[in-house]
Design a protein around this motif. Structure first.
Motif, PDB file in Angstrom:
ATOM      1  N   VAL A 266       0.792  -1.421   0.193  1.00 20.30           N
ATOM      2  CA  VAL A 266       0.073   0.057  -0.078  1.00 20.30           C
ATOM      3  C   VAL A 266       0.904   1.208   0.110  1.00 20.30           C
ATOM      4  N   THR A 267       0.617   2.027  -0.946  1.00 22.26           N
ATOM      5  CA  THR A 267       1.598   3.372  -1.120  1.00 22.26           C
ATOM      6  C   THR A 267       0.606   4.636  -0.832  1.00 22.26           C
ATOM      7  N   VAL A 268       1.008   5.436   0.341  1.00 21.44           N
ATOM      8  CA  VAL A 268       0.312   6.548   0.630  1.00 21.44           C
ATOM      9  C   VAL A 268       1.039   7.747   0.119  1.00 21.44           C
ATOM     10  N   LYS A 278       5.709   3.747   0.360  1.00 24.66           N
ATOM     11  CA  LYS A 278       5.443   2.474   0.766  1.00 24.66           C
ATOM     12  C   LYS A 278       5.286   1.869   2.201  1.00 24.66           C
ATOM     13  N   LEU A 279       4.150   1.497   2.559  1.00 26.42           N
ATOM     14  CA  LEU A 279       3.867   1.138   4.363  1.00 26.42           C
ATOM     15  C   LEU A 279       4.742   0.035   4.778  1.00 26.42           C
ATOM     16  N   THR A 288       1.711  -4.268   6.115  1.00 23.66           N
ATOM     17  CA  THR A 288       1.156  -4.840   5.179  1.00 23.66           C
ATOM     18  C   THR A 288      -0.525  -4.911   5.122  1.00 23.66           C
ATOM     19  N   LEU A 289      -1.104  -4.994   3.726  1.00 22.92           N
ATOM     20  CA  LEU A 289      -2.518  -4.776   4.061  1.00 22.92           C
ATOM     21  C   LEU A 289      -3.510  -5.936   4.630  1.00 22.92           C
ATOM     22  N   ASP A 290      -2.642  -7.176   4.482  1.00 23.62           N
ATOM     23  CA  ASP A 290      -3.211  -8.265   5.553  1.00 23.62           C
ATOM     24  C   ASP A 290      -3.096  -7.910   7.068  1.00 23.62           C
ATOM     25  N   SER A 291      -1.856  -7.416   7.162  1.00 23.96           N
ATOM     26  CA  SER A 291      -1.601  -7.163   8.890  1.00 23.96           C
ATOM     27  C   SER A 291      -2.491  -5.922   9.308  1.00 23.96           C
TER      28      SER A 291
END
Length: 493
Positions: A266-268, A278-279, A288-291
């Motif tokens: 995921v990039t903010v 990137k996170l 991460t997106l799952d976390s």
């Protein structure tokens, strides 16, 4: 346990060499805990005239006023700091910068990346300064000793926190090839450091997963200064805590001014920034997106706290002299800086502290530069500077004063060569020191003038962008309100 990292240094080589060799950082503090040494006197250490300054910082290498300094003290009245916890591999510490530059010039590679700056940080209380320095020298010899010049300095600026700094020349004295840092270099440095720590009976980090922090990021955290990475992490954590679903999480981030891009990571991207972040790559596996989904679903939902009792309103009577309507308002550069400081939360002085979360996204980057902005504001207010013409006029005036003082100092230096009387010579040297100090203060003010000229334009652009955003939001809110009223009237018919 020793953490390691290394990064490139561009620009002035002297600066990083001065940092690494700073004698105030390489003298031993109380942690050495050795018997008192009689007859030792604290002498003035000779610093390098250019950048190898931080690494041999006197504040970090010996505690001032502590004669009971170290395990490896040279038995000499005028012992030097560099004989204790600053060492050179393939170069002498006192002439390291000149020797490194000579190699660069020999091969015609005196531009671009000047050096590589690395560190090795030990767990609190595990080893002595002498042991830490010995490990650092062995690590430098193993990694770079066959081809590069290296400065190794052990810093002891905080109790029970020992760490080594390395300054590695970017050009090899053996073949003139440049040093290219790769991921394998990080692994080699960590593996060699871990092996040496085991040999000396120190602990190591088993199966490291989290990405090592950049030294600038780590140092900012140690000093309690806000960082761009830290502010994004705080915003993401707050959005996770508030969200009950993944959709709500991204909604809260967008409300804070972030644009979001989805991929493997995921990039903010914060408003006003050209590049995103990137996170997971920068913040670790917990982002991460799952976390993030797991954290949202597993977090406990706390009951809202009961509303606090509002304090009793107090009435104040203020007497104002003069006509408020005719009172002169501060504008121009002074007004711009004062308003900007108010938005950053540092003015007025008696207001409650403002959290970075309360600052608009466009201004958050400047929270890292609060000290510089505060100094520029004080200079504008002290000299009552409102226009760029006044600013450039002040700069010329300051430069003129500097030139006068420099001429006077030059005359005194010539005069001191012919003075025989020691008392008179001492007076002349004192006056020279005072002039040098005045020139230094004026030079800082000239630098602030340059900073104001460069920063004020960016400030105006940011303020205008925020004003336009607010006007659009107010217009949309007004339109929605009118639509609601018209709908109510239509239904009543």
């Amino acid at each position: 346990m020793a953490a390691t990292s290394i990064w490139s240094v561009k620009g002035w080589l002297g600066k990083v060499v001065i940092y690494v060799q700073n004698p105030d950082k390489t003298k031993s503090p109380e942690i050495a805990k050795l018997p008192e040494l009689s007859g030792m006197e604290e002498t003035e250490t000779q610093g390098l005239s250019d950048v190898i300054a931080y690494a041999v910082n006197a504040e970090k290498t010996r505690q001032r006023g502590k004669p009971e300094a170290a395990e490896d003290v040279i038995d000499d009245e005028n012992e030097k700091v560099m004989e204790q916890y600053v060492s050179g591999v393939n170069c002498a510490p006192t002439t390291a910068r000149s020797e490194m530059m000579a190699v660069k010039k020999r091969y015609g590679k005196d531009e671009g990346i000047m050096a590589f700056h690395g560190y090795q940080s030990f767990a609190p209380g595990e080893c002595t300064p002498a042991m830490a320095h010995e490990i650092g020298v062995k690590l430098a010899e193993e990694l770079w000793g066959s081809r590069f010049q290296v400065i190794v300095a052990t810093h002891l600026d905080k109790a029970h926190h020992l760490h080594n700094h390395f300054v590695v020349n970017s050009v090899s004295f053996a073949d003139g090839l440049r040093y290219h840092r790769s991921k394998q270099d990080y692994r080699d440095m960590r593996n060699a450091s871990d092996r040496l720590c085991r040999e000396y009976g120190l602990s190591v980090i088993e199966n490291p997963k989290q990405k090592a922090k950049h030294y600038g990021e780590w140092r900012a955290e140690q000093e309690g200064r806000p960082t761009y990475l830290g502010m994004i992490k705080a915003d993401v954590d707050e959005a996770i805590a508030k969200a009950r679903t993944e959709k709500q999480f991204f909604h809260y981030l967008k409300e804070k001014g972030y644009s979001i891009k989805f991929g493997k990571d995921v990039t903010v991207r914060a408003e006003g920034r050209e590049r995103g972040m990137k996170l997971a790559r920068n913040l670790g596996e917990e982002y991460t997106l799952d976390s993030i989904r797991r954290r949202i679903l597993t977090q406990k939902i706390e009951k809202p706290a009961p509303p606090a009792m509002l304090p009793e309103k107090k009435t104040y009577v203020i007497k104002v002299h003069g006509n408020i309507q005719k009172a002169r308002k501060i504008g121009g550069l002074r007004g711009l800086y004062l308003h900007y400081c108010y938005l950053l939360g540092i003015l007025p002085k008696n207001r409650p502290p403002k959290s970075p979360k309360q600052v608009h996204m466009m201004f958050r980057e400047d929270l890292i530069k609060l000290d510089k902005i505060s100094k520029e504001t004080r200079l504008l207010c002290h000299y009552r500077i409102d226009t760029t013409e006044q600013l450039f006029s002040l700069k010329e005036e300051l430069q003129g004063k500097m030139a006068e003082l420099a001429d006077r100092r030059k005359h005194l230096r010539y005069q001191s060569r012919s003075v025989k009387d020691s008392e008179k010579l001492s007076e002349v040297k004192t006056e020279i020191s005072a002039l040098t100090k005045q020139i230094g203060e004026l030079r800082k003010e000239v630098g602030l003038c340059d900073g104001i000229a460069a920063r004020s334009g960016a400030m105006k652009e940011k303020l205008e962008t925020v004003r336009q955003e607010n006007s659009v939001e107010e217009k949309n809110a007004h339109t929605e309100k009118e639509g609601t009223i018209h709908e109510h009237i239509r239904r009543s018919r």
